[in-house]
Write a protein that holds these residues in place. Structure first.
Motif, PDB file in Angstrom:
ATOM      1  N   LYS A 112       0.835  -1.199   0.000  1.00  0.00           N
ATOM      2  CA  LYS A 112       0.000   0.000   0.000  1.00  0.00           C
ATOM      3  C   LYS A 112       0.871   1.250   0.000  1.00  0.00           C
ATOM      4  O   LYS A 112       1.994   1.231   0.509  1.00  0.00           O
ATOM      5  N   PRO A 113       0.349   2.360  -0.512  1.00  0.00           N
ATOM      6  CA  PRO A 113       1.107   3.611  -0.414  1.00  0.00           C
ATOM      7  C   PRO A 113       1.153   4.065   1.045  1.00  0.00           C
ATOM      8  O   PRO A 113       0.301   3.693   1.847  1.00  0.00           O
ATOM      9  N   PRO A 114       2.141   4.871   1.430  1.00  0.00           N
ATOM     10  CA  PRO A 114       2.240   5.328   2.812  1.00  0.00           C
ATOM     11  C   PRO A 114       1.029   6.164   3.221  1.00  0.00           C
ATOM     12  O   PRO A 114       0.463   6.903   2.421  1.00  0.00           O
ATOM     13  N   VAL A 115       0.664   6.042   4.485  1.00  0.00           N
ATOM     14  CA  VAL A 115      -0.481   6.762   5.018  1.00  0.00           C
ATOM     15  C   VAL A 115       0.016   7.982   5.765  1.00  0.00           C
ATOM     16  O   VAL A 115       0.945   7.902   6.566  1.00  0.00           O
ATOM     17  N   LYS A 116      -0.598   9.133   5.501  1.00  0.00           N
ATOM     18  CA  LYS A 116      -0.227  10.351   6.210  1.00  0.00           C
ATOM     19  C   LYS A 116      -0.891  10.341   7.573  1.00  0.00           C
ATOM     20  O   LYS A 116      -2.070  10.054   7.698  1.00  0.00           O
ATOM     21  N   ARG A 117      -0.109  10.648   8.601  1.00  0.00           N
ATOM     22  CA  ARG A 117      -0.645  10.700   9.956  1.00  0.00           C
ATOM     23  C   ARG A 117      -0.152  11.961  10.644  1.00  0.00           C
ATOM     24  O   ARG A 117       0.736  12.630  10.170  1.00  0.00           O
ATOM     25  N   GLY A 118      -0.733  12.242  11.790  1.00  0.00           N
ATOM     26  CA  GLY A 118      -0.257  13.347  12.614  1.00  0.00           C
ATOM     27  C   GLY A 118      -0.738  14.703  12.173  1.00  0.00           C
ATOM     28  O   GLY A 118      -0.165  15.717  12.557  1.00  0.00           O
TER      29      GLY A 118
END
Length: 98
Positions: free
Chosen positions: A24-30
């Motif tokens: 999966k593509p990276p998930v943006k967090r924070g």
């Protein structure tokens, strides 16, 4: 002429370029925003608290220091506590301005 190592590197590069990465593509967090022009929502509150706690700890440790005169203990304690308060107030003002 290219050596064996250079040929191997070129082969690996071609292999990596030809196949897309698996998963999966990276998930943006924070709370990070998508645009680099927008300010980050990461407020670094934990670093501010740690800094203030360290300054307060220095102030309390100097109270039990035996090699300092009472006046020096008072001065060092007041400076450390003032620094801790300044860090917290500065962080608060920065949050309000944003």
């Amino acid at each position: 002429m290219a050596s064996g190592a250079e040929k191997e590197l070129e082969r690996i590069e071609r292999e990596l370029d030809s196949s897309p990465p698996a998963g999966k593509p990276p998930v943006k967090r924070g709370g990070q925003s998508g645009s680099p022009d927008e300010p980050s929502r990461n407020n670094h509150f934990d670093a501010v608290v740690v800094g203030a706690a360290l300054l307060a700890a220095i102030a309390f440790i100097t109270l039990v220091g035996e090699s300092l005169s009472p006046k020096q203990k008072t001065q060092l304690t007041a400076a450390s506590m003032g620094g801790a308060a300044g860090v917290l107030v500065g962080y608060g003002v920065g949050r309000i301005k944003r």
